[in-house]
Write a protein that holds these residues in place. Sequence first.
Motif, PDB file in Angstrom:
ATOM      1  N   SER A  83       0.830  -1.198   0.000  1.00 41.36           N
ATOM      2  CA  SER A  83       0.000   0.000   0.000  1.00 41.36           C
ATOM      3  C   SER A  83       0.869   1.255   0.000  1.00 41.36           C
ATOM      4  O   SER A  83       1.908   1.314   0.663  1.00 41.36           O
ATOM      5  CB  SER A  83      -0.919   0.012   1.220  1.00 41.36           C
ATOM      6  OG  SER A  83      -1.594   1.249   1.333  1.00 41.36           O
ATOM      7  N   ALA A  84       0.437   2.258  -0.746  1.00 39.28           N
ATOM      8  CA  ALA A  84       1.198   3.499  -0.849  1.00 39.28           C
ATOM      9  C   ALA A  84       1.138   4.320   0.426  1.00 39.28           C
ATOM     10  O   ALA A  84       1.999   5.166   0.668  1.00 39.28           O
ATOM     11  CB  ALA A  84       0.681   4.332  -2.017  1.00 39.28           C
ATOM     12  N   THR A  85       0.125   4.094   1.265  1.00 40.62           N
ATOM     13  CA  THR A  85      -0.047   4.914   2.459  1.00 40.62           C
ATOM     14  C   THR A  85       0.205   4.165   3.756  1.00 40.62           C
ATOM     15  O   THR A  85       0.572   4.756   4.754  1.00 40.62           O
ATOM     16  CB  THR A  85      -1.466   5.508   2.505  1.00 40.62           C
ATOM     17  OG1 THR A  85      -2.421   4.453   2.338  1.00 40.62           O
ATOM     18  CG2 THR A  85      -1.645   6.531   1.397  1.00 40.62           C
ATOM     19  N   GLY A  86       0.032   2.842   3.771  1.00 38.94           N
ATOM     20  CA  GLY A  86       0.263   2.083   4.989  1.00 38.94           C
ATOM     21  C   GLY A  86      -0.750   2.400   6.069  1.00 38.94           C
ATOM     22  O   GLY A  86      -1.838   2.923   5.802  1.00 38.94           O
ATOM     23  N   HIS A  87      -0.400   2.105   7.322  1.00 43.27           N
ATOM     24  CA  HIS A  87      -1.254   2.399   8.474  1.00 43.27           C
ATOM     25  C   HIS A  87      -2.653   1.814   8.313  1.00 43.27           C
ATOM     26  O   HIS A  87      -3.650   2.438   8.672  1.00 43.27           O
ATOM     27  CB  HIS A  87      -1.332   3.912   8.717  1.00 43.27           C
ATOM     28  CG  HIS A  87       0.004   4.561   8.853  1.00 43.27           C
ATOM     29  ND1 HIS A  87       0.850   4.313   9.916  1.00 43.27           N
ATOM     30  CD2 HIS A  87       0.669   5.418   8.033  1.00 43.27           C
ATOM     31  CE1 HIS A  87       1.972   5.008   9.763  1.00 43.27           C
ATOM     32  NE2 HIS A  87       1.892   5.677   8.634  1.00 43.27           N
ATOM     33  N   GLY A  88      -2.723   0.616   7.734  1.00 41.16           N
ATOM     34  CA  GLY A  88      -4.005  -0.055   7.609  1.00 41.16           C
ATOM     35  C   GLY A  88      -4.890   0.454   6.492  1.00 41.16           C
ATOM     36  O   GLY A  88      -6.048   0.055   6.381  1.00 41.16           O
ATOM     37  N   HIS A  89      -4.347   1.319   5.635  1.00 40.39           N
ATOM     38  CA  HIS A  89      -5.137   1.873   4.535  1.00 40.39           C
ATOM     39  C   HIS A  89      -4.592   1.354   3.218  1.00 40.39           C
ATOM     40  O   HIS A  89      -3.394   1.438   2.957  1.00 40.39           O
ATOM     41  CB  HIS A  89      -5.084   3.400   4.555  1.00 40.39           C
ATOM     42  CG  HIS A  89      -5.897   4.036   3.464  1.00 40.39           C
ATOM     43  ND1 HIS A  89      -5.320   4.529   2.306  1.00 40.39           N
ATOM     44  CD2 HIS A  89      -7.230   4.238   3.345  1.00 40.39           C
ATOM     45  CE1 HIS A  89      -6.272   5.017   1.526  1.00 40.39           C
ATOM     46  NE2 HIS A  89      -7.434   4.844   2.131  1.00 40.39           N
ATOM     47  N   ALA A  90      -5.469   0.795   2.386  1.00 43.11           N
ATOM     48  CA  ALA A  90      -5.047   0.242   1.101  1.00 43.11           C
ATOM     49  C   ALA A  90      -5.118   1.299   0.013  1.00 43.11           C
ATOM     50  O   ALA A  90      -6.156   1.937  -0.172  1.00 43.11           O
ATOM     51  CB  ALA A  90      -5.920  -0.953   0.731  1.00 43.11           C
ATOM     52  N   SER A  91      -4.018   1.499  -0.700  1.00 40.33           N
ATOM     53  CA  SER A  91      -4.017   2.454  -1.806  1.00 40.33           C
ATOM     54  C   SER A  91      -2.868   2.144  -2.753  1.00 40.33           C
ATOM     55  O   SER A  91      -1.850   1.582  -2.356  1.00 40.33           O
ATOM     56  CB  SER A  91      -3.890   3.895  -1.292  1.00 40.33           C
ATOM     57  OG  SER A  91      -2.607   4.115  -0.735  1.00 40.33           O
ATOM     58  N   LEU A  92      -3.048   2.526  -4.000  1.00 41.37           N
ATOM     59  CA  LEU A  92      -2.007   2.416  -5.019  1.00 41.37           C
ATOM     60  C   LEU A  92      -1.926   3.742  -5.747  1.00 41.37           C
ATOM     61  O   LEU A  92      -2.943   4.268  -6.206  1.00 41.37           O
ATOM     62  CB  LEU A  92      -2.332   1.306  -6.028  1.00 41.37           C
ATOM     63  CG  LEU A  92      -2.202  -0.139  -5.556  1.00 41.37           C
ATOM     64  CD1 LEU A  92      -2.668  -1.079  -6.658  1.00 41.37           C
ATOM     65  CD2 LEU A  92      -0.769  -0.455  -5.171  1.00 41.37           C
TER      66      LEU A  92
END
Length: 372
Positions: free
Chosen positions: A58-67
Amino acid sequence: MKAWPKVDLGALFHVEKGKVGIMAATPGSFPLVTTGEAFGTHIEPHFSGDAVCIPLISATGHGHASLKRLHHITGDFAVGSILCACVNREPERVMGRFVYYYLSACKDSVLIPLMQGTANMSMKVGDIAGVGLPLPHLDEQRVIVARLDALIEKTREVEAHLDAVERDVEHLLALRFRDVIADAPLRPMADVAPLVRREQTIDLDGIFPELGIRSFGKGTFHKPPISGSEVGTKRLYRIEPGDLLFSNVFAWEGAIAIAQPTDAGRFGSHRFITCRAVPGLVTAEFLRYYFLTDDGMLKIGEASPGGAGRNRTLGLEKLMAIQVPMPPLAAQQTFDRLQADVAALKAKHAAIRQANAALLPATLERLFAGSA
C-alpha cells in the motif's frame, strides 16, 4: 464498454515479484522500476519483454489500502522487490500497455480489494495472477492504446506550453524588478517594515486556528485549529491580512509570505516573524518579491546562521538590520500590478492544468466503465 471476454492475468502474463531491494540496487545501465514516478537504474536486468509492474505494498500504509501508480515498460529491466512484474507471454493476444491502462483505470476496484494486512497492507503475487482482464481483439487494443497514448502526448504538450509561458513571464518580471531597483537607496527593515507582535491571551476553552507558511514562496496554508488546552505554554500571535510573514526556521528556503484576507483570524507561534510594511513608504508585495530573489535569499541566509533545517534560525535583530531597496512608492505599486497580472495568469493556468490532468482518468473511466 463492449462486452469483451475476460481472461485471467496469469493466463497471459508471467507474474513474479521483483528481485532487488530498491535502496540496495547498484546503479547501472538498466532501468529499475520503483514505486516512484521516475525509474532508477541497476547493473543487471532481471526481466525482459513487454511488462506491467504493480506495487505490492500500500502506498499509504497504516491499515489503509491504496495504489498511486502502475508502470508499463519494455525491453530489459529490473524491478524493485516491493513490486511485481507481469511480463507478457501472449503478445499475439494482448498488449501490455492495454493492460496497464485497464489496471490503472480500475485499480481501486480490481487491485485494492486484494490488499490484506494491518499496518502494512499488501497483495500476493498469486492473487494478482487471478485478476480478470477484459480482452478485446488485438487490433482493437492497438486502436485504444494509440488513442490513449495520443491523449497523453497532448496533455504533455499543454503542460510544456504552460511551463514555457510561465518561465517567460517570470523572466520578464525579474527584468522589470531589476530596472525598478536600479540605483534605489537602501533602508533597513526596521525602518520600512518593523516587527509586529500581537500576543493572544489563551483561553483554555477557546479554539485557535493556526496558519502555516509554505517554503519556496508558495504562500500560506491553514492548519487544523487547536484548543486552548493544547496550546499549553506555547505563545500565539494574531495574524492580520497584509502582514509580511517569515518562518524563522525555514525562511532560508523561501518560507516567506503575505497573509491573505482568507487568513484573517488565524494565529502563528513564536516561530512566525510578523512584519508590517509602513504605509506610504513600501508595499508588502514588493518586499516579498525582493526577499525571494537571489539577492534577498542571500541576505536571509546570512541572517539565518547555523546548519541545515531547524538549526538555521532567522534572527529578529538580523532581519530588522537587512538593507532593502526603496524605489519610489509609485514604482513599487506599478510593479505590484505586474505581479498581480502574473498571479492571475498562473491562476488561469492552474485551472487549465487541473482540467488537463483530469482528461486521461475521465477517458479511462468512460472506456472501462463496468469492466471491473
